[in-house]
Motif scaffolding. Structure first.
Motif, PDB file in Angstrom:
ATOM      1  N   GLY A   1      32.818  68.841 -62.088  1.00 45.35           N
ATOM      2  CA  GLY A   1      32.924  67.442 -62.487  1.00 45.35           C
ATOM      3  C   GLY A   1      33.122  67.275 -63.975  1.00 45.35           C
ATOM      4  N   ASN A   2      32.982  66.027 -64.413  1.00 45.01           N
ATOM      5  CA  ASN A   2      33.244  65.701 -65.818  1.00 45.01           C
ATOM      6  C   ASN A   2      31.994  65.913 -66.683  1.00 45.01           C
ATOM      7  N   HIS A   3      31.503  67.138 -66.684  1.00 48.27           N
ATOM      8  CA  HIS A   3      30.355  67.470 -67.516  1.00 48.27           C
ATOM      9  C   HIS A   3      30.817  68.433 -68.602  1.00 48.27           C
ATOM     10  N   ASP A   4      30.180  68.319 -69.772  1.00 50.91           N
ATOM     11  CA  ASP A   4      30.480  69.329 -70.777  1.00 50.91           C
ATOM     12  C   ASP A   4      29.315  70.305 -70.843  1.00 50.91           C
ATOM     13  N   LEU A   5      29.557  71.452 -71.432  1.00 52.83           N
ATOM     14  CA  LEU A   5      28.556  72.510 -71.454  1.00 52.83           C
ATOM     15  C   LEU A   5      27.282  72.051 -72.153  1.00 52.83           C
ATOM     16  N   SER A   6      27.434  71.262 -73.204  1.00 51.60           N
ATOM     17  CA  SER A   6      26.281  70.775 -73.955  1.00 51.60           C
ATOM     18  C   SER A   6      25.310  70.012 -73.048  1.00 51.60           C
ATOM     19  N   GLN A   7      25.850  69.122 -72.239  1.00 50.71           N
ATOM     20  CA  GLN A   7      25.031  68.318 -71.315  1.00 50.71           C
ATOM     21  C   GLN A   7      24.394  69.212 -70.245  1.00 50.71           C
ATOM     22  N   VAL A   8      25.176  70.120 -69.689  1.00 52.96           N
ATOM     23  CA  VAL A   8      24.689  71.009 -68.626  1.00 52.96           C
ATOM     24  C   VAL A   8      23.561  71.897 -69.138  1.00 52.96           C
ATOM     25  N   LEU A   9      23.715  72.460 -70.344  1.00 50.35           N
ATOM     26  CA  LEU A   9      22.670  73.313 -70.905  1.00 50.35           C
ATOM     27  C   LEU A   9      21.351  72.557 -71.049  1.00 50.35           C
ATOM     28  N   ARG A  10      21.421  71.326 -71.497  1.00 52.95           N
ATOM     29  CA  ARG A  10      20.200  70.548 -71.691  1.00 52.95           C
ATOM     30  C   ARG A  10      19.562  70.137 -70.360  1.00 52.95           C
ATOM     31  N   GLU A  11      20.399  69.744 -69.411  1.00 53.45           N
ATOM     32  CA  GLU A  11      19.864  69.334 -68.099  1.00 53.45           C
ATOM     33  C   GLU A  11      19.260  70.525 -67.360  1.00 53.45           C
ATOM     34  N   ARG A  12      20.027  71.594 -67.256  1.00 48.07           N
ATOM     35  CA  ARG A  12      19.550  72.764 -66.510  1.00 48.07           C
ATOM     36  C   ARG A  12      18.450  73.492 -67.282  1.00 48.07           C
ATOM     37  N   GLY A  13      18.546  73.482 -68.603  1.00 51.86           N
ATOM     38  CA  GLY A  13      17.496  74.107 -69.409  1.00 51.86           C
ATOM     39  C   GLY A  13      16.152  73.445 -69.167  1.00 51.86           C
ATOM     40  N   LEU A  14      16.140  72.114 -69.099  1.00 52.21           N
ATOM     41  CA  LEU A  14      14.888  71.399 -68.860  1.00 52.21           C
ATOM     42  C   LEU A  14      14.349  71.693 -67.458  1.00 52.21           C
ATOM     43  N   GLN A  15      15.240  71.822 -66.480  1.00 51.86           N
ATOM     44  CA  GLN A  15      14.804  72.162 -65.122  1.00 51.86           C
ATOM     45  C   GLN A  15      14.146  73.545 -65.102  1.00 51.86           C
ATOM     46  N   ILE A  16      14.690  74.481 -65.856  1.00 49.81           N
ATOM     47  CA  ILE A  16      14.117  75.828 -65.909  1.00 49.81           C
ATOM     48  C   ILE A  16      12.738  75.809 -66.562  1.00 49.81           C
ATOM     49  N   VAL A  17      12.600  75.073 -67.648  1.00 50.12           N
ATOM     50  CA  VAL A  17      11.304  74.974 -68.323  1.00 50.12           C
ATOM     51  C   VAL A  17      10.275  74.339 -67.382  1.00 50.12           C
ATOM     52  N   LYS A  18      10.686  73.322 -66.639  1.00 49.81           N
ATOM     53  CA  LYS A  18       9.778  72.685 -65.673  1.00 49.81           C
ATOM     54  C   LYS A  18       9.416  73.653 -64.550  1.00 49.81           C
ATOM     55  N   LEU A  19      10.389  74.408 -64.079  1.00 51.07           N
ATOM     56  CA  LEU A  19      10.138  75.418 -63.049  1.00 51.07           C
ATOM     57  C   LEU A  19       9.087  76.416 -63.523  1.00 51.07           C
ATOM     58  N   LEU A  20       9.208  76.878 -64.767  1.00 52.34           N
ATOM     59  CA  LEU A  20       8.274  77.865 -65.302  1.00 52.34           C
ATOM     60  C   LEU A  20       6.891  77.277 -65.587  1.00 52.34           C
ATOM     61  N   HIS A  21       6.782  75.939 -65.545  1.00 55.99           N
ATOM     62  CA  HIS A  21       5.487  75.269 -65.677  1.00 55.99           C
ATOM     63  C   HIS A  21       4.825  75.044 -64.311  1.00 55.99           C
ATOM     64  N   ASP A  22       5.577  75.233 -63.240  1.00 52.56           N
ATOM     65  CA  ASP A  22       5.071  74.987 -61.888  1.00 52.56           C
ATOM     66  C   ASP A  22       3.930  75.967 -61.580  1.00 52.56           C
ATOM     67  N   HIS A  23       2.784  75.450 -61.147  1.00 50.48           N
ATOM     68  CA  HIS A  23       1.615  76.321 -60.945  1.00 50.48           C
ATOM     69  C   HIS A  23       1.860  77.389 -59.877  1.00 50.48           C
ATOM     70  N   LYS A  24       2.702  77.086 -58.875  1.00 48.57           N
ATOM     71  CA  LYS A  24       3.000  78.087 -57.845  1.00 48.57           C
ATOM     72  C   LYS A  24       3.888  79.209 -58.397  1.00 48.57           C
ATOM     73  N   VAL A  25       4.779  78.843 -59.288  1.00 50.84           N
ATOM     74  CA  VAL A  25       5.649  79.852 -59.915  1.00 50.84           C
ATOM     75  C   VAL A  25       4.812  80.787 -60.787  1.00 50.84           C
ATOM     76  N   ILE A  26       3.919  80.214 -61.564  1.00 46.66           N
ATOM     77  CA  ILE A  26       3.039  81.023 -62.410  1.00 46.66           C
ATOM     78  C   ILE A  26       2.179  81.949 -61.546  1.00 46.66           C
ATOM     79  N   ALA A  27       1.655  81.400 -60.456  1.00 46.54           N
ATOM     80  CA  ALA A  27       0.793  82.183 -59.564  1.00 46.54           C
ATOM     81  C   ALA A  27       1.555  83.347 -58.931  1.00 46.54           C
ATOM     82  N   ILE A  28       2.814  83.115 -58.539  1.00 48.30           N
ATOM     83  CA  ILE A  28       3.569  84.193 -57.895  1.00 48.30           C
ATOM     84  C   ILE A  28       3.890  85.304 -58.897  1.00 48.30           C
ATOM     85  N   TYR A  29       4.147  84.941 -60.158  1.00 49.03           N
ATOM     86  CA  TYR A  29       4.343  85.971 -61.195  1.00 49.03           C
ATOM     87  C   TYR A  29       3.106  86.873 -61.252  1.00 49.03           C
ATOM     88  N   ARG A  30       1.921  86.264 -61.218  1.00 48.74           N
ATOM     89  CA  ARG A  30       0.681  87.041 -61.291  1.00 48.74           C
ATOM     90  C   ARG A  30       0.509  87.928 -60.057  1.00 48.74           C
TER      91      ARG A  30
END
Length: 197
Positions: A71-100
């Motif tokens: 679609g009509n997205h530029d890389l700058s927008q995609v990096l910020r949107e997906r980057g924030l999703q990744i940071v939120k994912l890594l804050h998820d308590h189940k994700v942290i627990a599975i790493y442990r």
């Protein structure tokens, strides 16, 4: 689809409670309220089920290749949107627990670490590489896209990720998460600009 969801939710809880080695397909069937045969009709074995649990969590945070349209997205927008999703994912308590859990089992069952890496971190890096290829410069090679994806992913993990695994105080506020993503995105954009020169 409802039964599959029940199975994934039950498996996720059981893997966290008992680890990969301590969880059985029979336990998953019992906890999800379906027959063992139904569990096997959706997942061939425990490895397939474990992979599906990790992939389902990534999809929950929109890190799914199906969302990579042209679609009509530029890389700058995609990096910020997906980057924030990744940071939120890594804050998820189940994700942290599975790493442990994975770290706890790595010596007795190295295969589980490999499975987790394939479905989790490696999947995320490959997803980001596709973002660079889809929305970046047309001249970008797959090798360069992968290199930039690894760098961006590690910038996003920052210091909070290792702290979360170690049980230290780590949580970033919403504004701190956005600021972290912004810094990581700008560093990648600077790197991309230097690569074009």
């Amino acid at each position: 689809m409802q039964k599959r969801k029940q199975i994934l939710e039950a498996a996720s809880d059981l893997f966290l409670e008992f680890g990969f080695s301590g969880c059985s397909m029979e336990m998953v069937a019992k906890q999800s309220g379906v027959s063992k045969q139904t569990v096997y009709s959706h997942f061939d074995n425990k490895e397939a089920l474990f992979l599906a649990v990790i992939e389902d969590k990534c999809a929950e945070y929109q890190l799914d290749v199906k969302l990579l349209d042209n679609g009509n997205h530029d890389l700058s927008q995609v990096l910020r949107e997906r980057g924030l999703q990744i940071v939120k994912l890594l804050h998820d308590h189940k994700v942290i627990a599975i790493y442990r859990v994975i770290i706890g089992e790595v010596n007795s069952n190295p295969r589980v670490a490999e499975l987790f890496y394939q479905a989790g971190p490696k999947h995320t890096v490959e997803y980001l590489a596709k973002c660079f290829l889809n929305y970046g410069e047309h001249s970008m090679t797959e090798e360069l896209a992968h290199k930039n994806a690894v760098i961006f992913f590690n910038l996003l993990k920052s210091e909070f990720h290792i702290k979360s695994i170690l049980g230290l105080n780590f949580a970033l506020s919403e504004s701190q998460q956005v600021a972290l993503v912004e810094v990581a995105a700008r560093q990648i954009e600077h790197l991309l600009a230097s690569e074009v020169r």
